[in-house]
Each structure stands twice: as C-alpha cells, then as structure tokens.
Design a protein around this motif. Structure first.
Motif, PDB file in Angstrom:
ATOM      1  N   LYS A 178      23.080 -26.606  39.391  1.00 57.35           N
ATOM      2  CA  LYS A 178      24.323 -25.833  39.546  1.00 57.35           C
ATOM      3  C   LYS A 178      24.352 -24.985  40.811  1.00 57.35           C
ATOM      4  CE  LYS A 178      26.218 -25.488  34.893  1.00 57.35           C
ATOM      5  NZ  LYS A 178      25.572 -26.642  34.264  1.00 57.35           N
ATOM      6  N   GLU A 179      23.221 -24.370  41.152  1.00 57.67           N
ATOM      7  CA  GLU A 179      23.228 -23.548  42.361  1.00 57.67           C
ATOM      8  C   GLU A 179      21.962 -23.746  43.183  1.00 57.67           C
ATOM      9  OE1 GLU A 179      22.135 -19.141  41.092  1.00 57.67           O
ATOM     10  OE2 GLU A 179      23.830 -19.908  39.928  1.00 57.67           O
ATOM     11  N   ALA A 180      22.115 -23.620  44.490  1.00 55.65           N
ATOM     12  CA  ALA A 180      20.986 -23.795  45.400  1.00 55.65           C
ATOM     13  C   ALA A 180      19.976 -22.676  45.181  1.00 55.65           C
ATOM     14  CB  ALA A 180      21.473 -23.787  46.842  1.00 55.65           C
ATOM     15  N   ARG A 181      18.695 -23.003  45.326  1.00 53.78           N
ATOM     16  CA  ARG A 181      17.659 -21.983  45.160  1.00 53.78           C
ATOM     17  C   ARG A 181      16.466 -22.379  46.013  1.00 53.78           C
ATOM     18  NH1 ARG A 181      13.825 -23.859  41.352  1.00 53.78           N
ATOM     19  NH2 ARG A 181      14.310 -25.973  40.733  1.00 53.78           N
ATOM     20  N   GLU A 182      15.602 -21.416  46.236  1.00 55.39           N
ATOM     21  CA  GLU A 182      14.374 -21.648  46.989  1.00 55.39           C
ATOM     22  C   GLU A 182      13.304 -22.088  45.993  1.00 55.39           C
ATOM     23  OE1 GLU A 182      12.394 -21.471  50.755  1.00 55.39           O
ATOM     24  OE2 GLU A 182      14.468 -20.903  50.358  1.00 55.39           O
ATOM     25  N   LEU A 183      12.592 -23.167  46.272  1.00 56.49           N
ATOM     26  CA  LEU A 183      11.542 -23.633  45.365  1.00 56.49           C
ATOM     27  C   LEU A 183      10.288 -22.779  45.534  1.00 56.49           C
ATOM     28  CD1 LEU A 183      11.625 -27.546  45.668  1.00 56.49           C
ATOM     29  CD2 LEU A 183      12.737 -26.125  43.978  1.00 56.49           C
ATOM     30  N   SER A 184       9.575 -22.566  44.417  1.00 56.43           N
ATOM     31  CA  SER A 184       8.290 -21.861  44.494  1.00 56.43           C
ATOM     32  C   SER A 184       7.255 -22.830  45.055  1.00 56.43           C
ATOM     33  CB  SER A 184       7.863 -21.422  43.098  1.00 56.43           C
ATOM     34  OG  SER A 184       7.491 -22.555  42.334  1.00 56.43           O
ATOM     35  N   ASP A 185       6.107 -22.320  45.475  1.00 54.53           N
ATOM     36  CA  ASP A 185       5.045 -23.189  45.982  1.00 54.53           C
ATOM     37  C   ASP A 185       4.641 -24.234  44.945  1.00 54.53           C
ATOM     38  OD1 ASP A 185       4.988 -22.189  48.511  1.00 54.53           O
ATOM     39  OD2 ASP A 185       3.047 -21.195  48.338  1.00 54.53           O
ATOM     40  N   ASP A 186       4.578 -23.825  43.663  1.00 54.52           N
ATOM     41  CA  ASP A 186       4.220 -24.778  42.602  1.00 54.52           C
ATOM     42  C   ASP A 186       5.220 -25.920  42.527  1.00 54.52           C
ATOM     43  OD1 ASP A 186       1.956 -23.411  41.929  1.00 54.52           O
ATOM     44  OD2 ASP A 186       2.814 -22.427  40.166  1.00 54.52           O
ATOM     45  N   GLU A 187       6.511 -25.582  42.645  1.00 51.77           N
ATOM     46  CA  GLU A 187       7.549 -26.614  42.600  1.00 51.77           C
ATOM     47  C   GLU A 187       7.466 -27.512  43.830  1.00 51.77           C
ATOM     48  OE1 GLU A 187      11.229 -24.548  40.228  1.00 51.77           O
ATOM     49  OE2 GLU A 187      10.618 -23.603  42.102  1.00 51.77           O
ATOM     50  N   VAL A 188       7.155 -26.926  44.988  1.00 49.68           N
ATOM     51  CA  VAL A 188       7.007 -27.703  46.220  1.00 49.68           C
ATOM     52  C   VAL A 188       5.838 -28.682  46.059  1.00 49.68           C
ATOM     53  CG1 VAL A 188       6.411 -27.590  48.677  1.00 49.68           C
ATOM     54  CG2 VAL A 188       8.084 -25.996  47.734  1.00 49.68           C
ATOM     55  N   THR A 233      12.931 -33.146  53.407  1.00 48.91           N
ATOM     56  CA  THR A 233      14.246 -33.570  52.914  1.00 48.91           C
ATOM     57  C   THR A 233      14.234 -33.624  51.389  1.00 48.91           C
ATOM     58  OG1 THR A 233      14.610 -34.866  54.915  1.00 48.91           O
ATOM     59  CG2 THR A 233      15.993 -35.403  53.021  1.00 48.91           C
ATOM     60  N   ALA A 234      13.152 -34.174  50.811  1.00 49.94           N
ATOM     61  CA  ALA A 234      13.028 -34.252  49.350  1.00 49.94           C
ATOM     62  C   ALA A 234      13.012 -32.848  48.735  1.00 49.94           C
ATOM     63  CB  ALA A 234      11.763 -35.014  48.964  1.00 49.94           C
ATOM     64  N   ILE A 235      12.351 -31.904  49.412  1.00 51.36           N
ATOM     65  CA  ILE A 235      12.289 -30.519  48.928  1.00 51.36           C
ATOM     66  C   ILE A 235      13.686 -29.905  48.967  1.00 51.36           C
ATOM     67  CG2 ILE A 235      11.421 -28.195  49.445  1.00 51.36           C
ATOM     68  CD1 ILE A 235       8.818 -29.641  50.455  1.00 51.36           C
ATOM     69  N   THR A 236      14.386 -30.086  50.082  1.00 49.35           N
ATOM     70  CA  THR A 236      15.742 -29.546  50.223  1.00 49.35           C
ATOM     71  C   THR A 236      16.665 -30.133  49.161  1.00 49.35           C
ATOM     72  OG1 THR A 236      15.388 -29.332  52.595  1.00 49.35           O
ATOM     73  CG2 THR A 236      17.665 -29.226  51.838  1.00 49.35           C
TER      74      THR A 236
END
Length: 153
Positions: free
Chosen positions: A42-52, A32-35
């Motif tokens: 401003k816009e939805a995006r997929e997080l990279s592994d580093d960001e996760v 949920t925190a990742i989502t």
C-alpha cells in the motif's frame, strides 16, 4: 552506521568506475529488486537490513537455479555467468551453516519435538517450526527440509 542498501549503492559506484560489468549489473539488478520490494504494497517504505538480506538471498537463489537450468541445457557460458553473479551476491549474505552445524540444530529440534509428543514423518511441521527461526538466512529452506526429513526417517 551505513545500511546494507547504502553499502550496495557504494559498491555499485565503485564497480561502475572500475568498469566491472558483471559486478555492476548484478548490483544494479539487486538494487532494483530492493526498490521494487520497497514500493510493493500500500505504501512505499525503507527496508530494514534484515529485509534487504532476504531480497539478496532470493536473488542469489534465482541465480543458482538459473545456473543449474543453463548447465542442464548445455549452455555453460550463461551458467558460469549466473554462478559468478551468485558469488557476488553471496558476499552480502551471512555465512551459510555447514552441513554439520545444520544437522546439529535439526537433531536438537527433533528431540524437542519428540519431547512435545511429535514423532516420525508427521513431526515434519513441528520440527520445521522449531528449526526455521534458528536458521533463518543461514540455510536454504530446501536444505533444511531435506535434513529434517533425513533425521525423521
């Protein structure tokens, strides 16, 4: 190659099937925190592994702080649960540096800062700038800062 987020989802499914309440609730909260992080801005995006990994580290830190607060408040059951949730999350994080490894990295950075003319307690910022990229995700900020202060004193 599966992403870290996909791995968390798979592990959540396994935990639910195994009726592992602690693990499934911890992974659910983390996903949920990742989502939330993905739809922030401003816009939805997929997080990279580093960001996760950063999100997981933030969640693990929250668990440690909550465990400490519960322990100080004499609520050992809640404290134990927070510690257990933190351990679940730690499994997804890179191995943390040992005190010796961290001290060696900071000592080298202190020398580097001295060579650049920064010395004493005022060199804190210069040293942190050198150290942070080297220890990102491998040591908590507070631990790094404490080590830098100690070596600059």
């Amino acid at each position: 190659m599966t992403t870290l987020k996909a791995k968390l989802r798979e592990d959540l499914t396994v935990a639910i099937k195994a009726r592992d309440e602690l693990r499934s609730s911890t992974l659910r909260l983390t996903l949920t925190a990742i989502t939330k992080e993905e739809v922030a801005g401003k816009e939805a995006r997929e997080l990279s592994d580093d960001e996760v990994v950063k999100v997981i580290a933030k969640e693990a830190k929250k668990r440690r702080e909550a465990a400490e607060a519960f322990a100080q408040g004499g609520r050992s059951e809640q404290s134990a649960r927070e510690v257990a949730e933190g351990e679940v999350l730690d499994a997804y994080l890179p191995k943390q540096l040992s005190d010796d490894e961290l001290t060696a990295i900071v000592a080298a950075a202190v020398e580097e800062a001295k060579a650049a003319g920064a010395e004493g307690p005022r060199a804190m910022g210069a040293v942190m700038k050198i150290v942070n990229p080297k220890v990102a995700g491998l040591a908590e900020g507070g631990r790094v800062a404490a080590t830098v202060k100690q070596l600059l004193a």
